[in-house]
Design an enzyme around this catalytic site. Structure first.
Site, PDB file in Angstrom:
ATOM      1  CB  CYS A  75      42.242   3.413 -95.101  1.00 14.64           C
ATOM      2  SG  CYS A  75      43.485   4.172 -96.130  1.00 14.64           S
ATOM      3  NE  ARG A 133      36.193   4.241 -94.094  1.00 14.75           N
ATOM      4  CZ  ARG A 133      35.996   4.847 -92.765  1.00 14.75           C
ATOM      5  NH1 ARG A 133      35.122   4.959 -92.122  1.00 14.75           N
ATOM      6  NH2 ARG A 133      37.363   5.224 -92.217  1.00 14.75           N
ATOM      7  CD1 TRP A 150      40.263   7.995-101.299  1.00 16.30           C
ATOM      8  CD2 TRP A 150      41.617   9.007 -99.938  1.00 16.30           C
ATOM      9  NE1 TRP A 150      40.300   9.195-101.732  1.00 16.30           N
ATOM     10  CE2 TRP A 150      41.013  10.144-101.176  1.00 16.30           C
ATOM     11  CE3 TRP A 150      42.795   9.816 -99.139  1.00 16.30           C
ATOM     12  CZ2 TRP A 150      41.488  11.550-101.075  1.00 16.30           C
ATOM     13  CZ3 TRP A 150      43.271  11.105 -99.344  1.00 16.30           C
ATOM     14  CH2 TRP A 150      42.318  12.017-100.112  1.00 16.30           C
ATOM     15  CG  ASN A 200      41.637   4.429 -91.471  1.00 15.92           C
ATOM     16  OD1 ASN A 200      42.238   5.374 -92.304  1.00 15.92           O
ATOM     17  ND2 ASN A 200      40.470   4.661 -90.812  1.00 15.92           N
ATOM     18  N   GLY A 201      44.925   5.641 -91.346  1.00 13.70           N
ATOM     19  CA  GLY A 201      45.519   6.654 -90.511  1.00 13.70           C
ATOM     20  C   GLY A 201      46.885   7.050 -91.337  1.00 13.70           C
ATOM     21  CD  GLU A 243      25.377  21.315 -98.403  1.00 14.30           C
ATOM     22  OE1 GLU A 243      26.686  21.856 -98.008  1.00 14.30           O
ATOM     23  OE2 GLU A 243      25.447  20.014 -98.337  1.00 14.30           O
ATOM     24  CE  LYS A 257      26.013  18.190-101.170  1.00  9.77           C
ATOM     25  NZ  LYS A 257      26.261  18.108 -99.843  1.00  9.77           N
ATOM     26  CD  GLU A 296      29.782  17.155-102.389  1.00  9.91           C
ATOM     27  OE1 GLU A 296      30.803  16.780-102.068  1.00  9.91           O
ATOM     28  OE2 GLU A 296      28.863  17.271-101.862  1.00  9.91           O
ATOM     29  CG  HIS A 328      31.755  44.678-103.989  1.00 15.93           C
ATOM     30  ND1 HIS A 328      32.056  46.036-104.195  1.00 15.93           N
ATOM     31  CD2 HIS A 328      30.562  44.512-103.493  1.00 15.93           C
ATOM     32  CE1 HIS A 328      31.006  46.565-103.440  1.00 15.93           C
ATOM     33  NE2 HIS A 328      30.048  45.845-103.013  1.00 15.93           N
ATOM     34  CE  LYS A 337      29.076  10.299 -95.862  1.00 13.77           C
ATOM     35  NZ  LYS A 337      28.467  11.522 -96.527  1.00 13.77           N
TER      36      LYS A 337
HETATM   37  C1  AGP Z   1      29.678  17.173 -98.580  1.00 10.57           C
HETATM   38  O1  AGP Z   1      28.823  16.739 -99.259  1.00 10.57           O
HETATM   39  C2  AGP Z   1      31.103  16.196 -98.120  1.00 10.57           C
HETATM   40  N1  AGP Z   1      30.858  15.162 -98.158  1.00 10.57           N
HETATM   41  C3  AGP Z   1      31.964  16.909 -97.097  1.00 10.57           C
HETATM   42  O2  AGP Z   1      31.893  18.343 -97.131  1.00 10.57           O
HETATM   43  C4  AGP Z   1      31.518  16.881 -95.750  1.00 10.57           C
HETATM   44  O3  AGP Z   1      30.540  17.480 -95.314  1.00 10.57           O
HETATM   45  C5  AGP Z   1      32.877  17.233 -94.880  1.00 10.57           C
HETATM   46  O4  AGP Z   1      33.907  16.324 -95.483  1.00 10.57           O
HETATM   47  C6  AGP Z   1      32.949  16.965 -93.381  1.00 10.57           C
HETATM   48  O5  AGP Z   1      32.584  15.624 -93.112  1.00 10.57           O
HETATM   49  P1  AGP Z   1      31.948  15.292 -91.741  1.00 10.57           P
HETATM   50  O6  AGP Z   1      30.758  15.844 -91.504  1.00 10.57           O
HETATM   51  O7  AGP Z   1      32.116  13.742 -91.809  1.00 10.57           O
HETATM   52  O8  AGP Z   1      32.931  15.676 -90.776  1.00 10.57           O
END
Ligand code: AGP
Length: 608
Positions: A2, A27, A75, A101-102, A481, A485, A488, A504, A603
């Site tokens: 949010c 976000r 959200w 938000n929360g 990573e 990438k 996602e 394994h 985000k």
């Molecule tokens: C990665 O591309 C994502 N956006 C996600 O994994 C992100 O790194 C994770 O949610 C942690 O967020 P932060 O660094 O804001 O704590």
């Protein structure tokens, strides 16, 4: 997750709120709404879906008059995305409008209590209890009501509240969810982050937990829970407005990929003086470093992947044991933290709920917290003993790139700083390592020049159903990573595996044509990974190898080879990750995916 914007001033509020909300879209959200005080009453407009639905409904805000209002992007957590569940929520008499938000953890008990007292609920949200609670506790003083509300609710919140009895002011408060105050000329703002108000002002107050703010057009006053005014320090944000704009790029993600050389340079340069690493930001003394017993690195997602690199680098350079844990596990594992253990917390946003909770758990066990954070004044930064900021600037794309790279850079600085204090590096090794760190931005820039190569490879593989990433040690850390990438943003199933672990179990998934991206940059383990490449080739895999210019024989085994420049072994992850980011980006682009806002993702993950 949010996003909140609030405005009071002399201009029409609704268009400013909508424009501010558009800056918070990154976000993640699925509905939006605004409430504006107009003609002695509160007017509300909200809509499920993208912000442009709300913009159309209100003719870009023009149909709603009034110079004070609050806005929200939601959200969904409690209740599906719908007009009813969208914020703002209104109290039963219509006197209060609330954006939140929360998460209110005790909302079921509160809802029952309020229902018993005759309050009627029209949404499924936890937030609606706050609107009704304001009504319930209000005896003519909004601050008194606010204090009673925040004493009653459990959980996390950033709140913006309009009350129709207050035509010249609105109030806001936060606890464990972000909220900043923007200070303008005859106008003031609140927002979930700076990007929403940067166009109007760079002067801001960061709010601490449970600080309440009363905004008028010509004054901002901050109070604690005892209604005492709290003096606040004004911060001036030095970001350029363009830092949060696409600037001609099709996607923020590509802009941010390209910004990496600068972001890394901005992060390392101020901390290298006269050939030495200077970490003025932290209070950890040489004595403290010598006494460190064990290091935990705790984070989520990509930040966790930085931690995996950190484990290899710090253990190798400092010979201190490092345990990396995802924050959502760490917070509930009753961690064994002993005297002199250091917990390194990594977070771009500084507000990830699990990471913040893990930090608090570590603190409760007596740990000292060093955090690596991008957003100044964020909850994680505020709760840490020491903070090293990454100077990546605003990162808008959900898929992190430049924040990841700057976090890696900070890990290198910490590792070398500690190794030197521990006497683990000769002066020559130390000087060489520093000059290699300083060379990273140019090497990243060099890799970015061959974007077309990755675009070509993406065109060959964007129809794959499943893609595997393998590597050993640091290459394995980067595989994690690269795989995240890709999946996602392109929605292609992908897994990252330690190359030696494949046989394994997972190797049974390799069939004719399966793409395996094999990272083999390290000298020592190159031949080992090549053996694993042969194993998957023998089972029909197509292999894209990623290696350094020195390793010529990768061409003998892999179908395609991507070369990166040579660098100090420990620093190679900063280079290896770049082609993987580009590959993920181009695959997602060819599949027509919503690259900056992938489905189901936000985000800043401010809920558990
Ligand atoms: C990665 O591309 C994502 N956006 C996600 O994994 C992100 O790194 C994770 O949610 C942690 O967020 P932060 O660094 O804001 O704590």
């Amino acid at each position: 997750m949010c996003g909140i914007v609030g405005y009071i001033g002399e201009r029409q509020a609704a268009p400013i709120l909508l424009e501010g909300l558009s800056k918070l879209e990154y976000r993640g959200y699925d509905s939006a709404g605004i409430a504006v005080f107009d003609d002695n009453k509160i007017e509300v407009a909200k809509a499920k879906g993208r912000l442009n639905v709300l913009a159309e409904k209100t003719n870009d805000g023009k149909t709603i008059h009034g110079t004070m209002g609050i806005g929200h992007t939601r959200w969904a957590t409690h209740g599906e995305p719908s007009d009813e569940n969208a914020h703002p929520h209104i109290s039963m008499s219509g006197r209060f409008a609330v954006v939140h938000n929360g998460i209110i953890e005790n909302y079921i008990a509160l809802k029952k209590k309020l229902t018993d007292k005759g309050f009627e609920f029209i949404s499924e949200t936890d937030t609606e209890v706050i609107a009704h609670l304001f009504e319930y506790y209000y005896k003519g003083d909004i601050m008194d009501a606010m204090i009673r509300v925040i004493n009653r609710v459990e959980g996390s919140y950033a709140l913006g509240v309009l009350c129709s009895d207050y035509p010249d002011s609105f109030v806001a408060v936060r606890k464990s969810s972000p909220l900043i105050v923007g200070l303008g000329e005859n106008e003031n703002f609140v927002a979930s982050d700076v990007t929403a108000i940067l166009k109007h002002t760079r002067d801001i107050y960061y709010l601490e937990d449970n600080e309440m703010v009363v905004l008028k057009k010509d004054s901002v006053k901050v109070y604690n829970k005892d209604k005492e005014e709290v003096p606040k320090e004004k911060f001036t944000v030095d970001w350029d407005v363009s830092a949060a704009e696409k600037g001609g790029y099709e996607h923020f993600m590509m802009k941010e990929i390209e910004e990496q050389p600068k972001a890394i340079r901005d992060t390392i340069s101020p901390r290298i003086k006269d050939g030495r690493i200077v970490l003025d930001d932290i209070t950890l003394t040489t004595e403290d470093i010598k006494n460190i017993n064990k290091i935990y690195i705790v984070a989520c997602g990509s930040a966790y992947h930085v931690g995996v690199v950190g484990k290899y680098v710090i253990e190798k350079m400092c010979r201190i044991p490092v345990e990396v844990q995802v924050a959502s596990e760490f917070r509930y594992c009753d961690p064994i933290i002993k005297k002199n253990d250091l917990v390194i917390v990594i977070s771009q946003s500084g507000e990830t709920a699990d990471t913040l909770a893990a930090l608090k758990e570590a603190k409760n066990h007596g740990a000292r917290i060093l955090s690596i954070v991008n957003v100044v004044g964020s909850a994680i930064a505020n709760a840490s003993d020491d903070v090293i900021y990454t100077w990546a600037g605003p990162e808008i794309a959900v898929a992190t790139t430049k924040a990841y790279s700057t976090q890696l850079a900070v890990i290198y600085l910490i590792a070398a700083y500690m190794a030197e204090k521990l006497g683990m590096l000769t002066s020559g090794e130390y000087a060489k390592f520093i000059s290699e760190i300083e060379a990273l931005p140019d090497k990243v820039a060099e890799i970015l020049k061959s974007k077309e190569e990755l675009q070509f490879l993406a065109s060959k593989f964007f129809n794959c159903r499943s893609i595997f990433f393998i590597g050993r040690n640091l290459d394995y850390a980067v595989s994690l990573e690269g795989s995240l990438k890709l999946k996602e943003i392109s929605y292609i199933h992908s897994e990252a595996y330690a190359a030696g672990e494949l046989k394994h179990g997972t190797i049974s998934l390799i069939e004719d044509g399966t793409l395996v991206v094999a990272l083999a940059t390290g000298r020592e383990l190159f031949d080992k990974t090549v053996s694993n490449v042969k194993e998957v080739k023998a089972r029909g895999a197509v292999v894209m190898g990623v290696t350094t210019q020195a390793h010529e024989n990768m061409e003998d085994v892999a179908d395609y080879v991507v070369k990166i420049p040579e660098a100090h072994e420990m620093l190679l992850p900063s280079l290896t990750v770049i082609p993987l980011q580009l590959f993920g980006y181009y695959v997602a682009s060819l599949k027509g995916c919503d690259i900056d806002k992938p489905r189901n993702l936000a985000k800043s993950v401010t809920v558990e």
